[in-house]
Design a protein around this motif. Structure first.
Motif, PDB file in Angstrom:
ATOM      1  N   PHE A 109      47.869  41.760  35.771  1.00  0.00           N
ATOM      2  CA  PHE A 109      46.962  40.961  36.920  1.00  0.00           C
ATOM      3  C   PHE A 109      45.850  40.338  36.219  1.00  0.00           C
ATOM      4  CE2 PHE A 109      44.970  39.799  40.406  1.00  0.00           C
ATOM      5  CZ  PHE A 109      45.746  39.715  41.430  1.00  0.00           C
ATOM      6  N   ARG A 110      44.852  41.060  35.198  1.00  0.00           N
ATOM      7  CA  ARG A 110      43.887  40.446  34.722  1.00  0.00           C
ATOM      8  C   ARG A 110      44.078  39.667  33.704  1.00  0.00           C
ATOM      9  NH1 ARG A 110      41.836  46.139  35.610  1.00  0.00           N
ATOM     10  NH2 ARG A 110      42.560  46.868  33.694  1.00  0.00           N
ATOM     11  N   ILE A 111      45.221  39.684  32.964  1.00  0.00           N
ATOM     12  CA  ILE A 111      45.575  38.861  31.972  1.00  0.00           C
ATOM     13  C   ILE A 111      45.907  37.526  32.603  1.00  0.00           C
ATOM     14  CG2 ILE A 111      47.464  38.103  30.370  1.00  0.00           C
ATOM     15  CD1 ILE A 111      47.637  41.043  29.409  1.00  0.00           C
ATOM     16  N   VAL A 112      46.440  37.468  33.996  1.00  0.00           N
ATOM     17  CA  VAL A 112      46.944  36.404  34.744  1.00  0.00           C
ATOM     18  C   VAL A 112      46.071  35.563  35.437  1.00  0.00           C
ATOM     19  CG1 VAL A 112      48.303  35.164  36.492  1.00  0.00           C
ATOM     20  CG2 VAL A 112      49.459  37.140  35.176  1.00  0.00           C
ATOM     21  N   MET A 113      44.752  36.406  35.768  1.00  0.00           N
ATOM     22  CA  MET A 113      43.617  36.062  36.478  1.00  0.00           C
ATOM     23  C   MET A 113      42.879  35.229  35.431  1.00  0.00           C
ATOM     24  SD  MET A 113      43.152  36.737  39.604  1.00  0.00           S
ATOM     25  CE  MET A 113      41.299  36.966  39.923  1.00  0.00           C
ATOM     26  N   LYS A 114      42.625  35.607  34.275  1.00  0.00           N
ATOM     27  CA  LYS A 114      41.965  35.097  33.149  1.00  0.00           C
ATOM     28  C   LYS A 114      42.385  33.660  32.836  1.00  0.00           C
ATOM     29  CE  LYS A 114      39.707  35.827  28.579  1.00  0.00           C
ATOM     30  NZ  LYS A 114      39.522  36.848  27.494  1.00  0.00           N
ATOM     31  N   TRP A 115      43.851  33.537  32.799  1.00  0.00           N
ATOM     32  CA  TRP A 115      44.429  32.440  32.634  1.00  0.00           C
ATOM     33  C   TRP A 115      44.310  31.306  33.563  1.00  0.00           C
ATOM     34  CZ3 TRP A 115      47.936  29.198  34.507  1.00  0.00           C
ATOM     35  CH2 TRP A 115      48.661  28.015  33.697  1.00  0.00           C
ATOM     36  N   TYR A 116      43.964  32.074  34.947  1.00  0.00           N
ATOM     37  CA  TYR A 116      43.839  31.054  35.867  1.00  0.00           C
ATOM     38  C   TYR A 116      42.169  30.741  35.944  1.00  0.00           C
ATOM     39  CZ  TYR A 116      48.224  30.752  38.241  1.00  0.00           C
ATOM     40  OH  TYR A 116      49.511  30.431  38.932  1.00  0.00           O
ATOM     41  N   GLY A 117      41.513  31.188  35.350  1.00  0.00           N
ATOM     42  CA  GLY A 117      39.945  31.264  35.341  1.00  0.00           C
ATOM     43  C   GLY A 117      39.377  32.008  36.166  1.00  0.00           C
ATOM     44  N   ASN A 118      39.929  33.209  36.380  1.00  0.00           N
ATOM     45  CA  ASN A 118      39.354  33.990  37.133  1.00  0.00           C
ATOM     46  C   ASN A 118      38.788  33.447  38.543  1.00  0.00           C
ATOM     47  OD1 ASN A 118      39.803  36.391  35.527  1.00  0.00           O
ATOM     48  ND2 ASN A 118      37.778  35.866  34.533  1.00  0.00           N
ATOM     49  N   PRO A 119      39.855  32.852  39.461  1.00  0.00           N
ATOM     50  CA  PRO A 119      39.325  32.138  40.520  1.00  0.00           C
ATOM     51  C   PRO A 119      38.733  33.220  41.680  1.00  0.00           C
ATOM     52  CG  PRO A 119      41.813  32.229  40.360  1.00  0.00           C
ATOM     53  CD  PRO A 119      41.092  32.783  39.032  1.00  0.00           C
ATOM     54  N   THR A 120      38.059  32.661  42.559  1.00  0.00           N
ATOM     55  CA  THR A 120      37.780  33.516  43.854  1.00  0.00           C
ATOM     56  C   THR A 120      38.193  33.167  45.168  1.00  0.00           C
ATOM     57  OG1 THR A 120      35.454  32.522  43.761  1.00  0.00           O
ATOM     58  CG2 THR A 120      35.672  34.472  42.556  1.00  0.00           C
ATOM     59  N   ALA A 121      38.672  31.942  45.022  1.00  0.00           N
ATOM     60  CA  ALA A 121      39.345  31.365  46.160  1.00  0.00           C
ATOM     61  C   ALA A 121      40.454  31.971  46.602  1.00  0.00           C
ATOM     62  CB  ALA A 121      39.563  29.718  46.108  1.00  0.00           C
ATOM     63  N   LYS A 122      40.643  32.638  47.971  1.00  0.00           N
ATOM     64  CA  LYS A 122      41.649  33.600  48.558  1.00  0.00           C
ATOM     65  C   LYS A 122      42.994  32.907  48.409  1.00  0.00           C
ATOM     66  CE  LYS A 122      40.360  33.392  53.433  1.00  0.00           C
ATOM     67  NZ  LYS A 122      40.050  33.898  54.220  1.00  0.00           N
ATOM     68  N   ASP A 123      42.826  31.319  48.536  1.00  0.00           N
ATOM     69  CA  ASP A 123      44.410  30.820  48.600  1.00  0.00           C
ATOM     70  C   ASP A 123      44.920  30.799  47.242  1.00  0.00           C
ATOM     71  OD1 ASP A 123      42.421  29.094  47.670  1.00  0.00           O
ATOM     72  OD2 ASP A 123      43.227  27.315  48.834  1.00  0.00           O
ATOM     73  N   VAL A 124      44.295  31.144  46.241  1.00  0.00           N
ATOM     74  CA  VAL A 124      44.988  31.098  44.992  1.00  0.00           C
ATOM     75  C   VAL A 124      45.489  32.152  44.426  1.00  0.00           C
ATOM     76  CG1 VAL A 124      44.365  30.792  42.441  1.00  0.00           C
ATOM     77  CG2 VAL A 124      43.223  29.545  44.183  1.00  0.00           C
ATOM     78  N   LEU A 125      45.213  33.449  45.318  1.00  0.00           N
ATOM     79  CA  LEU A 125      45.623  34.884  45.009  1.00  0.00           C
ATOM     80  C   LEU A 125      47.131  34.931  45.061  1.00  0.00           C
ATOM     81  CD1 LEU A 125      44.268  37.592  44.085  1.00  0.00           C
ATOM     82  CD2 LEU A 125      44.247  38.168  46.528  1.00  0.00           C
ATOM     83  N   PRO A 126      47.692  34.562  46.301  1.00  0.00           N
ATOM     84  CA  PRO A 126      49.016  34.815  46.245  1.00  0.00           C
ATOM     85  C   PRO A 126      49.902  34.208  44.944  1.00  0.00           C
ATOM     86  CG  PRO A 126      48.398  34.131  48.140  1.00  0.00           C
ATOM     87  CD  PRO A 126      47.157  33.912  47.272  1.00  0.00           C
ATOM     88  N   GLN A 127      49.534  32.990  44.412  1.00  0.00           N
ATOM     89  CA  GLN A 127      49.934  32.551  43.407  1.00  0.00           C
ATOM     90  C   GLN A 127      49.956  33.424  42.022  1.00  0.00           C
ATOM     91  OE1 GLN A 127      52.217  29.849  42.878  1.00  0.00           O
ATOM     92  NE2 GLN A 127      52.486  30.813  41.031  1.00  0.00           N
TER      93      GLN A 127
END
Length: 208
Positions: A109-127
Motif C-alpha cells: 500500500f505504501r509503495i502505491v501511495m508513494k507512486w501516487y505522491g502520497n495523496p490526502t484527498a479521500k476521493d483518490v483512496l479507492p483507486q
C-alpha cells in the motif's frame, strides 16, 4: 465478513480497519485454510484441506513448483522460503495469517501511495486501494516486484483530508523509482513469491 474485533486485534496497526476489510474482501478468502495454487496464469485444482495439517502438506507439496497463496489474506507462501522445511505452521492460523498478510499488504500500500505522491484527498483512496490489491494479487506494480522492494516508510494513510489544497493533489502521479529490489540469491521473474529474501514483518506487480 471477518469479525471487527479480530481485525482490530490481529491486523497491522498502520492500516485502518476499513482498508483491511476491503483488502480481504477483494483479494482474500473467508476460509482460514484456503489454499490457492497457480502455475503461471493457470489455477491448479487441489483438494480442499480440512485441517491445518492438510493445508501445510498441500503447501509443502507445491512450493518451488507453483505459486501458493494461503489463508484469509491469501499470503504468498513462498515468500522468503527456500526450502519447504522453512514453512511456518502459523501461516494457516487465522490471526497470524491476518498479521502477516496485512503487514505485507501495508508495505505494498505504501509503495502505491508513494507512486501516487502520497495523496490526502479521500476521493483518490479507492483507486489507491484497487491498485494495491492488484499489486498484491500479481506481485508487481508499475514494473516493480513489490514483495521484494524496499519499504518506502510510514505514510499517513488513515486520515484523508477534504480541503481544496488537498484536492489539487489528485492529478499528481510522480513515478518514483527509488524503491529498489532487495538483492536475492534466486530470482524467478514469473513468480516473485519464490525469491530467497527476508521480510521485516514489523514494518509491514507490473499491472497487466
Amino acid at each position: 465478513m471477518l469479525d471487527a474485533v479480530l481485525i482490530q486485534q490481529c491486523s497491522d496497526p498502520t492500516l485502518k480497519p476499513a482498508i483491511v476489510e476491503q483488502f480481504i474482501a477483494k483479494a482474500g478468502s473467508q476460509d482460514p485454510l484456503a489454499i490457492t495454487v497457480r502455475s503461471g496464469n493457470r489455477v491448479v485444482l487441489v483438494p480442499k484441506p480440512t485441517t491445518p495439517e492438510e493445508a501445510l502438506a498441500l503447501i509443502r507439496n507445491n512450493l518451488g513448483r507453483n505459486t501458493v497463496r494461503v489463508g484469509v489474506t491469501q499470503y504468498p507462501a513462498g515468500l522468503g522460503i527456500v526450502e519447504a522445511g522453512q514453512l511456518k505452521p502459523e501461516m494457516v492460523e487465522l490471526c497470524e495469517n491476518i498479521r502477516m498478510g496485512t503487514a505485507l499488504f501495508a508495505k505494498v500500500f505504501r509503495i502505491v501511495m508513494k507512486w501516487y505522491g502520497n495523496p490526502t484527498a479521500k476521493d483518490v483512496l479507492p483507486q489507491v486501494i484497487d491498485d494495491a490489491v492488484i499489486a498484491w494479487q500479481t506481485g508487481y506494480f508499475e514494473g516493480m516486484a513489490v514483495f521484494r522492494a524496499d519499504d518506502p516508510g510510514q505514510v499517513k494513510i488513515t486520515r484523508p483530508a477534504t480541503t481544496d489544497s488537498d484536492e489539487s493533489e489528485n492529478g499528481a502521479h510522480p513515478n518514483d523509482d527509488s524503491a529498489a529490489a532487495i538483492p536475492a540469491t534466486e530470482t524467478v521473474a514469473s513468480d516473485p513469491n519464490k525469491a530467497e529474501i527476508r521480510i521485516d514483518l514489523s514494518g509491514i506487480g507490473a499491472r497487466p
